[in-house]
Scaffold this active site. Structure first.
Site, PDB file in Angstrom:
ATOM      1  N   LYS A  55     -21.106 -24.228 -33.884  1.00  0.00           N
ATOM      2  CA  LYS A  55     -20.322 -25.113 -33.008  1.00  0.00           C
ATOM      3  C   LYS A  55     -20.859 -26.536 -33.097  1.00  0.00           C
ATOM      4  CE  LYS A  55     -18.747 -21.472 -29.961  1.00  0.00           C
ATOM      5  NZ  LYS A  55     -19.015 -20.597 -28.820  1.00  0.00           N
ATOM      6  N   GLN A  99     -22.482 -20.612 -23.515  1.00  0.00           N
ATOM      7  CA  GLN A  99     -22.301 -19.484 -24.432  1.00  0.00           C
ATOM      8  C   GLN A  99     -22.568 -18.173 -23.687  1.00  0.00           C
ATOM      9  OE1 GLN A  99     -21.379 -19.788 -27.850  1.00  0.00           O
ATOM     10  NE2 GLN A  99     -21.153 -17.566 -27.692  1.00  0.00           N
ATOM     11  N   ASP A 122     -13.398 -23.795 -22.744  1.00  0.00           N
ATOM     12  CA  ASP A 122     -13.188 -22.369 -23.029  1.00  0.00           C
ATOM     13  C   ASP A 122     -12.043 -21.809 -22.181  1.00  0.00           C
ATOM     14  OD1 ASP A 122     -14.290 -20.831 -24.962  1.00  0.00           O
ATOM     15  OD2 ASP A 122     -16.110 -20.295 -23.855  1.00  0.00           O
TER      16      ASP A 122
END
Ligand code: NAP
Length: 297
Positions: A55, A99, A122
């Site tokens: 990422k 995460q 997200d």
């Protein structure tokens, strides 16, 4: 028998990243805004470390500002929430991603609730999930967003198609079903309690498998010509014993690829299908968040 068309997520994602990089350059030149993404990792889960490194690298490659916060496994929930609060308030940062999974002593829902919905790249906050369900502009989860892009590229108009989503997680199954509904599909969500799963899947023009059970979807579950999107990832040791001995793994999807390819009209491979789309869509969401926060249409 005819072979299904291979849906090349790797190539699609590379094109998408190139387009995003162009838009980022334009945003910088015209408005002086550099989209910034902060990724927070708690602990040392090996798969998460790989995702977080990728990422960071791809964020920078797109010309964006990237920050990675690596926190020890014993970080308390309050300490993590303090990092999230700081990033919520940081004007350089337009997207914040924690995460998952986080260590068991931290409540994932509390972490999601602490994210600013404007920076929730997200798409996990209740605000963004509600906006998606209500048909309002939202930041939406990256993997289903990537699946929708591949489906629209493969099939064009999805209106009236029967879609079956296997899996009902907040990250994948539920938002996937909402996006298919918004595209005028007739949507069925199947899960671990569904009865006669093969029979349900056989009705589908579009199958999205997001379960995490290797090669669960068999050829005789799939209607001839259906489009099959395989989201699942199960890690096994590499086939080569020497590679396996040094910890190398291979990824297996939820779909029995070889046999289903003989029946389906189009199918995503694992790896190289949905996986690469997830990070590309994370960049797309970060760009969207940066524009919205800067008040740019
Ligand atoms: P998850 O939270 O574990 O959800 C799995 C879902 O599968 C649940 O809804 C569960 O049903 C359902 N399920 C389990 N066993 C089943 C069965 N035998 N028949 C039908 N449904 C069953 O997982 P997730 O986060 O949604 O992820 C799903 C998979 O996608 C995982 O393999 C994950 O690694 C992968 N993934 C890949 C990407 C990518 O970038 N490619 C991104 C995200 C996730 P219940 O709700 O009834 O328990």
């Amino acid at each position: 028998m005819a072979q299904a068309k291979l849906i090349d997520g790797k190539a699609f994602a590379a094109d998408l990243r190139a387009k995003i990089a162009e838009e980022v350059a334009e945003l910088k030149a015209k408005h002086g805004v550099t989209p910034g993404l902060a990724v927070v990792l708690v602990g040392e889960d090996p798969a998460s470390q790989v995702y977080v490194r990728n990422k960071g690298e791809q964020t920078q490659a797109a010309g964006m500002y990237s920050e990675t916060h690596r926190l020890a496994a014993e970080t308390t929930q309050d300490e993590l929430l303090a990092v999230v609060d700081k990033l919520n308030a940081d004007p350089k940062i337009h997207g914040v991603l924690v995460q998952f999974p986080v260590p068991a002593h931290i409540n994932q829902m509390d972490v999601v609730a602490a994210l600013s919905p404007d920076k929730d790249v997200d798409g996990l906050t209740v605000t963004n999930a509600g906006r998606l369900a209500s048909g309002l502009p939202a930041l939406t989860p990256c993997t289903p967003l990537g699946c929708m892009m591949l489906l629209k590229d493969t099939l064009g108009d999805l209106s009236g198609k029967n879609a079956v989503v296997i899996g009902r997680s907040n990250l994948m199954g539920k938002p996937m079903a909402q996006m298919l509904l918004a595209a005028d599909c007739t949507v069925t969500i199947a899960h671990s309690r569904s009865k006669d799963l093969p029979g349900i899947v056989r009705q589908a023009d579009i199958v999205v498998a997001a379960v995490g059970r290797a090669e669960m979807v068999k050829a005789d579950w799939v209607k001839p010509g259906a489009t099959v999107i395989d989201v699942g990832i199960t890690r096994y040791p590499a086939r080569d014993p020497a590679a396996a001995a040094v910890g190398k793994t291979r990824l297996v999807g939820d779909v029995a690829f070889d046999e289903v390819s003989e029946v389906a009209g189009a199918i995503t491979p694992v790896p190289g299908g949905v996986g690469p789309m997830t990070i590309a869509c994370l960049l797309a969401n970060t760009l969207t968040a940066a524009k919205r926060l800067a008040g740019i249409a």
